[in-house]
Structures are given as C-alpha cells and as structure tokens.
Motif scaffolding. Structure first.
Motif, PDB file in Angstrom:
ATOM      1  N   SER A  24       0.839  -1.212   0.000  1.00 35.30           N
ATOM      2  CA  SER A  24       0.000   0.000   0.000  1.00 35.30           C
ATOM      3  C   SER A  24       0.863   1.247   0.000  1.00 35.30           C
ATOM      4  O   SER A  24       0.536   2.253  -0.628  1.00 35.30           O
ATOM      5  N   GLU A  83      -7.356   0.474  -0.443  1.00 34.44           N
ATOM      6  CA  GLU A  83      -7.431  -0.731   0.390  1.00 34.44           C
ATOM      7  C   GLU A  83      -8.827  -0.989   0.937  1.00 34.44           C
ATOM      8  O   GLU A  83      -9.308  -2.097   0.958  1.00 34.44           O
ATOM      9  N   ASP A 136      -5.827  -1.893  -4.926  1.00 30.23           N
ATOM     10  CA  ASP A 136      -5.208  -2.355  -3.690  1.00 30.23           C
ATOM     11  C   ASP A 136      -6.138  -3.387  -3.053  1.00 30.23           C
ATOM     12  O   ASP A 136      -7.169  -3.033  -2.495  1.00 30.23           O
ATOM     13  N   GLU A 137      -5.753  -4.635  -3.164  1.00 32.25           N
ATOM     14  CA  GLU A 137      -6.545  -5.749  -2.637  1.00 32.25           C
ATOM     15  C   GLU A 137      -8.008  -5.664  -3.054  1.00 32.25           C
ATOM     16  O   GLU A 137      -8.894  -5.479  -2.223  1.00 32.25           O
TER      17      GLU A 137
HETATM   18 MG    MG Z   1      -2.102  -2.757   2.182  1.00 28.24          MG
END
Ligand code: MG
Ligand code: ATP
Lengths: 684, 297
Positions: B54, B92, B169-170
């Motif tokens: 991140s 995220e 991000d994810e």
């Molecule tokens: Mg992360």
C-alpha cells in the motif's frame, strides 16, 4: 527582539497598510510563484462539486436543525422581555433575533470547518479526492465555498424568520402607538417621537448623517467667533502638529529639539460677572469629578487658568505643575494681556512621541465664563542665541475644531441644564458639514440620544428633562426658533426642524438642557440628522450579508487552522485568531510603552538587573501583542447588529469594510491553507 | 528517459521511511524499489502484511512523498496532477463519503473529471451494472452498504474516467466467491481493452489467475520479479498429472519409475504453487522468533 524592532520601525507607508502588504505577499507568492500550475488548471466546476458535497453533508447531518432550535429560543426569550415602549420592544426583539442568528452561524461555521479536513484525512476519504485531477487549491476553495453555502442557508432561514417575526409584532405595536396618539395632549413634548414612529413605522432604516464635531461651550458661537467655556467644568484642548525640527531653538541648528524649552502663550478673556446659581448641585452629582463649589452672586476681577500638555490620545504628558507660569492670575477680562507658561528643557517630554499633542487649558474659577479667540493660543520656541528671533507656532486646526470638553459624564461630556439667564449653563454645539437632506422643503427629523444625570434634589429628580434646540445655517446665517422636546435617558427621541435651515448641509445645532439641575451626557454620536429612509428588508439583508462575510472569514480561519492541527486545537486557534485583535484592543493602555517599567517596579525585585530584565521582557511581550494584533482580522468591522437595532441604515461603507477585512484575511489564509496542504502527506 | 515514458509505471530506488514526531526514523516501509510495468500488462504486487504494498501505491499516487528515489507514472513524474485524469484507484478500503448514495458518489467523482453531465447520465448506470449494484442499492446511502457493496462502488468510482492505468489495492477483500470471480473477469477484460492494471494482493489464487508478471515485496524490499509462469517453473522437478487414476494403476507407475532408477518420486496432489513460492520467501527471510509484518527497521 530584532524582528520586533524592525516591525516596530517599519516605514509608515508599510506600517499603515501592514495587513495589505502581508496579504498581498502571501497571495502573490502562494499563488503566482508557488502554485502557478495549480492556478492554471483551476476549475470552478470542480470547486462547485466539492462545495456541493460539503453542503450535502451538512444538510444530511441535519445541521440546519439548529435553526428551529434558535427560533424557539428567540420566541421564548422575547416572552420574558419587559420593554418600556413600542420602539424598545422592536429593538429588543431585533437584538435577540440577530444575536442568535450571528451566534449560531458563527458556531456552526467554526465547528463544521474545523472538523471537516481532519476528519476526511482521518477516515481517508481524502484519498479518493486527491487522486482525482483535483488540486489542493480547489479542495480548499471548495470547502470554503461549501461551508459558506451552509452559512448562507442558515442566514436565509433566520432572516426570513426575523422578518416575519418582527413584521408581525410591529404591526400590532404600531396600532398601539396610533391609539396612544389619539388620546394624547397635542402639546405633549413626547408627541414628535411617537408621530415619527406612526409616520415611518417601527421597522424603519434611517440613513443618518453625523456631525463632524461637538463642542461643549458656555454660549452659542458662530463660525470662528470667540468661544466661551465654563471655568471649573471641562477644558479646551488646542491641537498642535509640530515636526521635531521646528522645536529646535532658532540660531543653533545642531541643538536638540526643545533644548531651549518651549513657551505657551494664551490670551484668555473672562466674564467677571458670576451669576448667582440657584438650586445648583451640592453633593449628589454623578460625575467623575467632585462637584464644583459654585461662586454666588459676586464678581471677580481676576481669573486663574491652568495649562498642561496632552498627547494625541488625550492623556497627560506634561502636568501643569511641571510648567512655570509667568503670572499668578489673569487680570485682563478682554484677554489682551497674554498669560505665559514655560516648559523647561528638563521637563520636556520625549519628542518622538510629541509631534501631535494638545495644549489643554482649564479655567479654575467655578462659574466664571472664559473666552478664547482665533489666535489666542500659540507656542513660542525661544532662540538659542540672543540675536535670533523666537519661532512662533500656530495650532494645527482653527478655533471651530478645538476640543471644548465638558466634564466627563456617564457616556460623554456633561451639558449643564438650567436657565441661561439666571445661571451659567452649557450649550452642546454640533457642527454638521455636507449633511444636506435630499430636499430642503418640509420638516426634517433629527434623532437624539443621551444619558440624563440628575443632581439628586427631589423635585429635580421627578421632573422630565427638556431639551431646547436651535439650528443655525452657516450659509444663510439664519437661525431657527427654539424647538423644545422631552428626552428620556439613553433612548432615541425625534424632533423635526424646517428643511430650509439645513440647506447646503453646512449648519450648527445648538442643544441646551433647559431643566434646572439636570445634566445630559453627550458625545458626537448623540445627535444625527435623518436624511433618508430605506426598507427594513433591505437593511436586514445588508446586515445578514455582513454576517455572511464574517462567517466566511471564520470558515477560512478554521480551515487554515485545521490543515495542521487536530480539530479541538484548531477550534481553539480559530477563536484566538478571531478574537485576538479585539482582546488586545481591550487591553488598550496596558500595552503602551512604559508598561515594562511599571510592572517591574510593581513586582518589587531586589536586584536592579532583575528589574531591568523583567521590564524588558514585559515590554517585548506588550510589543509582540500589539504587533500581532495588527496582523489579525478586525472583527469589529462586522458589527452591524447595533445599527439595525437602532433602526439605522447599515452604511454601505460597512459592507465594503467587511469585504476588505475578508480580502486581507480570508484570501491569504486560504492561500496559506493551500500551501500547507500541498506540502502535507494526506495519508494519516 | 525513453524507458520512463514508454512504461506505465517506472520507479528507481523508491524509498519511504516513516518518521516519528521528532523526525527520527521509525519504519522503513519501502526500501529502494526498482520496478518497470509495461503498458497493457496486468502486474501483481505481492507481499505479506506490512511489506509495503500500500505504501508503494500511495507513493505512486502522491498521497505520501518519497524519502528517496524517483518514479514516473504514465510518463509523468509522481505528484503531478494532470496524470490523475488517466488513472483509476481503488484504495485498500472504500474511503468514500458515507452520506452520499451510490449514484451521487459516482456523479461527484465524475464531476471532478469534468465529465459532462450528459455523458455521466449514461456512464453512471453503466458502471453500476458492471460492478453489479442493482437499482435499489444505487439509491441507498453508502453508510448502509455491506462490505462487498462498498467494495463494488469503490471499483466503479475507480473506473469512472475510463482510465488507462488502474491501481487496485486488494480488490477482492470483502467480495464473495462470485464477486471475486467477476472481479477477475473484469481485470482480464480491462487487459483486453489494452489497459494497464497494477494489482496488489496477498490472495495468491487471484494473482496467479490474472497477472502477467508479479513481484514479491518483503519488508519493503523486492524479492522476486518476473512472469508468473517463469517464477513458478521448477526445472528439476517434473510433475505428471492425471485424472481418475486408481490405486493399482498408481502402484504400477511407481514400479515403472523404480525400474527407471527413480526411487525418490513424491506422489502428491498439486498445490497452488505460487503459495509455495510465497511461503518459501517469507520463511527464508524471517529470522527465528521474529514477526514478519512489522516492516524493516
Ligand atoms: Mg495494504
Ligand atoms: N503512517 C504510517 N506511519 C508509520 N508506519 C506506517 C505508516 N503507514 C504504514 N506504516 C508501516 O509501513 C509498513 C508497510 O505498510 P503497508 O500499509 O504498505 O503494508 P501492506 O503491504 O499494504 O500490508 P497489508 O497487506 O496488510 O495491506 C508497515 O510496517 C506499517 O506499519
């Protein structure tokens, strides 16, 4: 310390417009040098989008619910008010409504704007905003605009309510006035005021013009004819404006200013007849100085005068005891024979602070009228060498602008009441310039408001206070018949004057109190001429506009504080920044040079070096406060409630001045917020 | 220079050290990352928790500033605002205004791109369809969204400007299996449209399915870089897979292998081999008794 000194020693051009210089520098450096690229892509539609989200957030979080709460509060509070009459009822309702409006709009602005950015950074909503093509400049502008819109919504709701509430109430109050007038004696002295309200309504907005000066004199005076003042009550301040080089003794250019001292020449005449004073005050006078013991029924052949020097703030810099008088008393009632006072070099004050000062002249014989003419007061700088000529210095203003003061009363200078034929009295002389009404036909209303102080004997206490007013037109030289009216303490009253005496706008108004034993305290603001009237709605809108401008100032200050502080501390800083200048103004004299010494002496240190250090520290602190107050916004510019409450049209200048404060503070603060935000990692 | 502009993302020695209040170094979150992501590829950024994935993305987006090193995104140095027009970012977690509803959210972000409202009227429902938010959900405030719904609207806002480069991000956290599947399909379809995708995840199955190339971060450092199939190929091990082999057939194969002199054959069911790789890297680099999530110091 050195920084403080440089700031203190700024050239007057910069010192005078310090806030403009600072604001300009911040804006130019911040926007044009540092942020040029962001300025180039600045998009109003993005700013509007960001502001809309702020607005939507506030609405959906039910911020506007504060308005019904405030309205309930206003209605409740006005139930408990005990107004003395109809005009007062309207005034109190307006006061409560506007105060509540101002309060909620400021509080919501502070809280919303202080919490917004820290919250968005904390919950990382900011991530999705700054990774779009928005610049931080647009973010700051959008937030300011967004909360400005919230404030506008609150103000509009409150404005509509205030209008409705007052309109509804004044309607029934007005009917009461009409009824009262029908049963009232035609000769009643309070009729003019009630008639004014009947004809103009209770919700008017008057356009007022104020006098340029007020002199409290013993007799009416015209143009530059001689002025009489009353010994034992009040004094005369004669203004001087002298560059230091003119105080250098002639004949020796290298000598320091005032090194040969300074002579003060005063030609004062006096009236030897001291009229008997009947029913004069004995002990219960309210003024700040003890009542003078009146001289009764005798004549005097000589009079005494005291002379001292005051600085431009009218505080004493050279007491009369420091001056040596050439004579013990004045013996020439015509005033041909000059009285002379001498300021010895060793008693001369610090010249740097001296440039503008007053020569104060006090007549010491109670009840003796003294006179001054143009040219009666001058200064003389003695020569350094016997063959050089002394230098004569004339006052900085003509006789009609000298400050003739009465004794201090509660809210101004006291005008002694009574019958001028029987005893010495005062006449308050209000000089109007450029104050012509739009038309000089018909009757033009004047508004008068003063504090009444009574001498305490029973009958004097009960009697109503009567005013006699004469207007003299300086162009035509014609003078109106005396107009009498009753006044009440600290409440506006109205009387009407034929317009012909006001033509050309250059006229003097002589105000006498004709009730024995009563005193009225007047200031320059006590009397004004009603030149125009405008609608209440318009006036209310102006007042709300001024409040809105203040809300924007509050918002940009709050956003600035919240760019680098957590919200609770940001709120504190915002309040400090907004109230700082006001606070320093309240401290006033306590911050004058010399305070260091005073405090250090009061603390009573044993060792002299400690005293010196303490004095320097306090002095530096005082200077710091004074300078920082200079760069903080002057929120007193935003005070329009009082105007509205008094039924006075909010002057356009006030709107302009508020805008100027906004420009010099809100804009640079927003630019600073932008600069800080651009250098800040927005990830927590 | 040519390389920097031709690639979608290029970093040189990108380093981020988080400092404490007094300016003392606290965490080395990213340590000299060199990376080059070509246009049109789906690139996976892998690593255990706290390895700096991140952080890398935040650096690329200018949310935080690098301590050292340089990086270019779509040819522009990081921190420039212009390039944001061509980027989509899914953080995220869904960091969105919770008092707006789905539709308003997309309209707001669309306005930040100055997309004309006529186009927005068309694009917003289209996107909501793509991420699978139905008509009822669109009118609901985001604070009432479930985790997966929030993820979906987050993805929609990342695509509002039809970006050339998408940083995810994810993306699959919080999604149900169907959602996960749809997400993978979406990524592949973005790839087919010629877009570049930087995918950040520790869900290896996802990465293995869609990524062309991957890199593995560990304690802020780059451990591996290459095409997925190259990284996973272990040349001295051969694996033969069959369907429906019974016990007797198996013992015959074993016998046969024995006659060939292969006695150490290991017969297992195939595992997700990226997982092997991942775990191996983490194990090899973690000293005994030390946690691996806390970054490097
Ligand atoms: Mg992360
Ligand atoms: N603001 C911060 N201040 C100090 N340290 C931080 C900060 N943000 C992240 N870190 C540290 O930097 C390291 C890398 O964090 P990062 O969020 O990049 O990890 P990640 O690879 O995304 O992990 P995950 O898979 O759990 O999301 C972690 O050790 C984390 O604690």
């Amino acid at each position: 310390m050195t920084v403080m000194h440089t700031i203190a020693a700024l050239p007057p051009m910069i010192d005078r417009y310090l806030e403009w210089w600072i604001a300009g520098t911040i804006i130019i450096v911040g926007l044009l040098v540092y942020g040029l690229r962001d300025v180039a892509v600045f998009s109003l539609s993005r700013v509007w989008a960001i502001s809309s989200v702020c607005f939507a957030e506030s609405i959906r979080k039910r911020v506007l619910w504060i308005t019904p709460l405030a309205i309930i509060g206003i209605v409740l509070v006005s139930q408990f008010q005990r107004p003395i009459d109809e005009a007062d009822a309207v005034r109190q309702m307006l006061k409560v409504s506007l105060f509540a409006t101002g309060l909620i709009v400021t509080i919501t602005a502070v809280i919303l704007a202080c919490t917004n950015l820290p919250k968005e950074i904390e919950n990382r909503v900011i991530f999705t905003i700054v990774t779009k093509p928005t610049t931080r400049l647009e973010i700051v502008a959008g937030k300011v605009l967004g909360f400005a819109r919230v404030s506008a919504a609150i103000l509009i709701i409150m404005g509509l309510f205030t209008f409705g509430f007052l309109y509804f109430n004044s309607f029934s109050l007005q009917r009461g006035i009409t009824e009262r007038l029908q049963t009232m004696d035609a000769s009643s002295a309070s009729r003019p005021t009630l008639e004014y309200y009947r004809d103009n309504g209770l919700l008017t907005a008057r356009g007022l013009a104020s006098p340029v000066s007020l002199q409290v004199l013993a007799r009416e005076a015209v143009d530059d004819s001689e002025r009489w003042f009353l010994g034992g009550e009040g004094d005369v301040l004669v203004p001087f404006d002298i560059p230091a080089e003119l105080l250098v003794p002639p004949g020796d250019a290298s000598a320091p200013p005032l090194s040969a001292g300074l002579a003060i020449i005063v030609n004062t005449g006096f009236d030897g007849r001291v009229a008997p004073r009947r029913g004069l005050p004995d002990s219960t006078l309210p003024p700040t100085i003890a009542a003078p013991q009146p001289a009764r029924g005798n004549t005097v052949s000589e009079a005494k005068v005291d002379v001292s020097l005051l600085d431009s703030m009218q505080t004493t810099i050279v007491a009369s005891t420091a001056l040596t008088a050439a004579q013990s008393s004045l013996t020439d009632p015509t005033g041909q024979e000059p009285g002379q006072w001498f300021l010895p070099p060793q008693a001369a004050p610090n010249i740097e602070n001296m440039r503008q000062f007053y020569v104060a002249i006090v007549g010491l014989n109670d009840g003796v009228e003294m006179s001054l003419k143009s040219g009666s007061v001058k200064l003389l700088v003695p020569p350094a060498t016997p063959n050089a000529q002394p230098r004569i210095i004339e006052p900085a203003a003509p006789l009609s602008r000298w400050v003739f003061r009465g004794r201090y009363g509660r809210t101004g200078f006291q005008v002694r009441g009574g019958d001028a034929q029987k005893s010495p009295t005062h006449v308050g002389t209000f000089s109007f310039r450029d104050a012509a009404p739009p038309s000089s036909s018909g009757m033009i209303p004047f508004e008068f408001r003063a504090d009444i102080e009574r001498s305490g004997s029973d009958d004097a206490d009960e009697a109503p206070t009567k005013l006699s007013v004469v207007v003299r037109n300086n162009q035509s030289g014609r003078q109106s018949e005396p107009i009498t009216t009753l006044i009440e303490s600290n409440r506006p009253i109205f009387f009407k004057v034929p317009g012909e005496f006001l033509a050309s706008g250059d006229y003097d108004v002589f105000v006498r109190c004709v009730t024995q034993g009563h005193y009225i305290s007047v200031s320059r603001a006590s009397l004004s001429v009603v030149r125009s009237s405008e609608s209440f709605v318009f006036n209310l809108s102006k007042s709300l506009l001024v409040m809105w401008l203040m809300a924007i100032l509050v918002i940009s200050t709050a956003i600035f504080a919240s760019t680098f502080l957590s919200w609770p501390i940001a709120i504190v800083l915002t309040l400090v920044m907004l109230l700082g200048r006001w606070g320093v103004v309240q401290l006033g004299d306590a911050l004058q040079p010399g305070i260091g010494n005073q405090v250090a002496t009061d603390l009573g240190f044993q060792r002299p070096e400690v005293t010196v250090t303490a004095s320097k520290v306090v002095e530096a602190l005082a200077k710091f406060l004074t300078v920082s107050a200079k760069v903080l916004p002057d929120i007193s510019q935003f005070a329009s409630i009082e105007d509205l409450e008094r039924g006075v049209a909010v002057p356009a200048v006030k709107v302009r001045d508020s805008l100027l404060v906004l420009l010099t503070f809100a804009v640079p603060l927003s630019v600073l917020s932008y600069v800080i935000l651009r250098n800040k990692e927005v990830a927590p | 220079m040519q390389e920097k502009t031709a690639t979608a993302i290029h970093t040189e020695g990108l380093t981020k050290i988080y400092r404490d209040f007094w300016g003392r170094d606290k965490v080395v979150a990213l340590d000299g990352l060199d990376l080059s992501i070509n246009r049109g590829e789906v690139f996976g950024l892998l690593g255990p928790n706290g390895s700096g994935k991140s952080t890398a993305i935040k650096l690329l987006l200018g949310l935080i500033f690098p301590t050292r090193g340089k990086a270019w995104v779509l040819g522009d140095p990081i921190g420039s605002n212009e390039v944001n027009k061509r980027i989509g970012f899914l953080p995220e977690e869904s960091y969105l205004y919770r008092f707006l509803n789905g539709e308003e959210t997309l309209k707001f972000y669309g306005r930040l791109f100055k997309i004309p409202s006529r186009d927005l009227k068309r694009r917003v429902p289209e996107l909501l369809d793509i991420v699978g938010l139905d008509a009822k959900a669109r009118k609901r405030k985001l604070r009432e969204y479930s985790k997966g719904m929030a993820r979906r609207i987050g993805l929609a806002q990342a695509l509002i400007n039809d970006p050339e480069l998408i940083l995810l991000d994810e993306p699959t956290t919080g999604l149900d299996p169907i959602g996960t599947r749809e997400m993978k399909d979406l990524i592949l379809s973005l790839k087919n449209q010629g877009k570049t995708v930087l995918l950040c995840s520790h869900l290896l199955a996802d990465v293995q399915d869609v990524c062309d190339r991957i890199t593995i971060l560990f304690k802020g450092k780059r451990m591996e870089l290459g095409a997925v199939k190259d990284l996973l190929q272990v040349r001295d091990v051969t694996q033969i897979s069959f369907k429906g082999m019974n016990e007797s057939q198996l013992s015959q194969v074993k016998q046969f292998l024995g006659t060939m002199g292969v006695n150490n054959a290991e017969i297992t069911h195939p595992t997700t081999t990226l997982e092997d790789l991942f775990i191996r890297i983490v194990r090899e680099n973690t000293a005994v008794g030390q946690s691996y999530t806390s970054g490097d110091r």
